[in-house]
Design a protein around this motif. Structure first.
Motif, short mmCIF file in Angstrom:
data_model
loop_
_atom_site.label_atom_id
_atom_site.label_comp_id
_atom_site.label_asym_id
_atom_site.label_seq_id
_atom_site.Cartn_x
_atom_site.Cartn_y
_atom_site.Cartn_z
N LEU A 13 0.82 -1.20 0.00
CA LEU A 13 0.00 0.00 0.00
C LEU A 13 0.86 1.25 0.00
N ASP A 14 1.90 1.26 0.82
CA ASP A 14 2.78 2.43 0.86
C ASP A 14 3.44 2.67 -0.49
N ALA A 15 3.82 1.58 -1.17
CA ALA A 15 4.43 1.72 -2.49
C ALA A 15 3.45 2.35 -3.47
N LEU A 16 2.21 1.89 -3.45
CA LEU A 16 1.20 2.45 -4.35
C LEU A 16 0.96 3.92 -4.04
N ILE A 17 0.84 4.25 -2.77
CA ILE A 17 0.61 5.64 -2.37
C ILE A 17 1.78 6.52 -2.82
N GLY A 18 3.00 6.00 -2.67
CA GLY A 18 4.18 6.75 -3.11
C GLY A 18 4.22 6.93 -4.62
N SER A 85 -6.44 18.14 3.72
CA SER A 85 -7.70 17.71 4.32
C SER A 85 -7.57 16.35 5.00
N PHE A 86 -7.33 15.28 4.24
CA PHE A 86 -7.14 13.94 4.81
C PHE A 86 -6.30 13.14 3.85
N ASP A 87 -5.85 11.95 4.28
CA ASP A 87 -5.06 11.10 3.40
C ASP A 87 -5.63 9.68 3.38
N PHE A 88 -4.96 8.78 2.66
CA PHE A 88 -5.46 7.42 2.51
C PHE A 88 -5.58 6.71 3.85
N LYS A 89 -4.64 6.93 4.74
CA LYS A 89 -4.70 6.27 6.06
C LYS A 89 -5.93 6.71 6.83
N ASP A 90 -6.31 7.99 6.68
CA ASP A 90 -7.53 8.46 7.33
C ASP A 90 -8.77 7.76 6.76
N VAL A 91 -8.78 7.58 5.43
CA VAL A 91 -9.89 6.89 4.79
C VAL A 91 -10.01 5.47 5.33
N ALA A 92 -8.85 4.76 5.38
CA ALA A 92 -8.85 3.38 5.87
C ALA A 92 -9.26 3.31 7.34
N ALA A 93 -8.77 4.24 8.15
CA ALA A 93 -9.11 4.24 9.57
C ALA A 93 -10.59 4.51 9.78
#
Length: 228
Positions: A13-18, A85-93
């Protein structure tokens, strides 16, 4: 306790986000994307997943289509992150917390598993609806939250489901006297043929079946008598 992601899961996931962050910075086409311009791709990718499932796609194809949907989620999250505003980790959380909160038949408030679980789908639906009502006690209309741009058949199905769960009358007794309700076929294949025949007949009459059903759904929602 609930399962936790492995390091391999996190790395992927981190690789995709990067990768998406780099593309947003260095690719002019990707950098020009907006939430609004991505809408058509999100809809298209979601339908491609549906097509793959209904066609009995092999796992490799389905995996690829799911990846395309995930890309849309990561892109939207990246756009939000860029404006602070927010990031992917916020969405997942957020979605993880919602699933725990709404599924108290499986999870305790801290995310650990309950000691026992309900035996019927009906009980699960009751607990799910109760959790949703607790989240938004101000929401009284059972049809609130149904996306207005859903295809008409999907909107009709969801509206009838919501009405039934709210204890509203959903039989055909309120239909106009000149409307003949056909016998409903016993299989989805036969039902599909009946629906196609209805659309074909509408087309011959110069009528728009999608628009007609959408209007009927709105009328159904507006005319329902809510239980006190």
């Amino acid at each position: 306790m609930t399962p936790t992601p492995t390091s391999a899961d996190s790395s992927a996931l981190d690789a995709l986000i990067g990768t998406i962050a780099a593309l947003r910075e260095h690719c002019p086409w990707m950098g020009a994307l907006t939430h609004e311009s991505l809408v058509e791709y999100l809809i298209e990718e979601a339908y491609e997943v549906v097509d793959s499932i209904e066609a009995g796609a092999v796992d490799d194809e389905l995996r690829g289509e799911l990846g395309d949907v995930l890309l849309q989620v990561v892109l939207h999250a990246r756009l939000a992150e860029e404006r602070g505003s927010f990031d992917f980790k916020d969405v997942a959380a957020d979605i993880n917390a919602k699933m725990i909160r709404r599924n108290r038949h499986v999870f305790k408030a801290d995310g650990s598993l309950q000691e026992s679980f309900p035996a019927s789908v009906e009980e699960i639906i009751l607990k799910w609806d109760a959790a949703k009502r607790a989240e938004k006690p101000e929401r009284k209309d059972p049809f609130e939250g149904i996306p207005p741009h859903l295809p008409a058949l999907a909107a009709a199905q969801k509206s009838l489901d919501r009405a039934a769960r709210a204890g509203l009358d959903i039989d055909a007794k309120g239909a106009p006297a000149d409307v003949v309700i056909p016998a409903i076929p016993a299989t989805e294949e036969a039902l599909g043929e009946l629906l196609l025949a209805v659309v074909a007949g509408a087309r011959e009459q110069g009528l728009d079946a999608e628009r007609a059903l959408r209007a009927a759904v709105r009328s159904f929602q507006n005319n329902q008598v809510r239980p006190s």
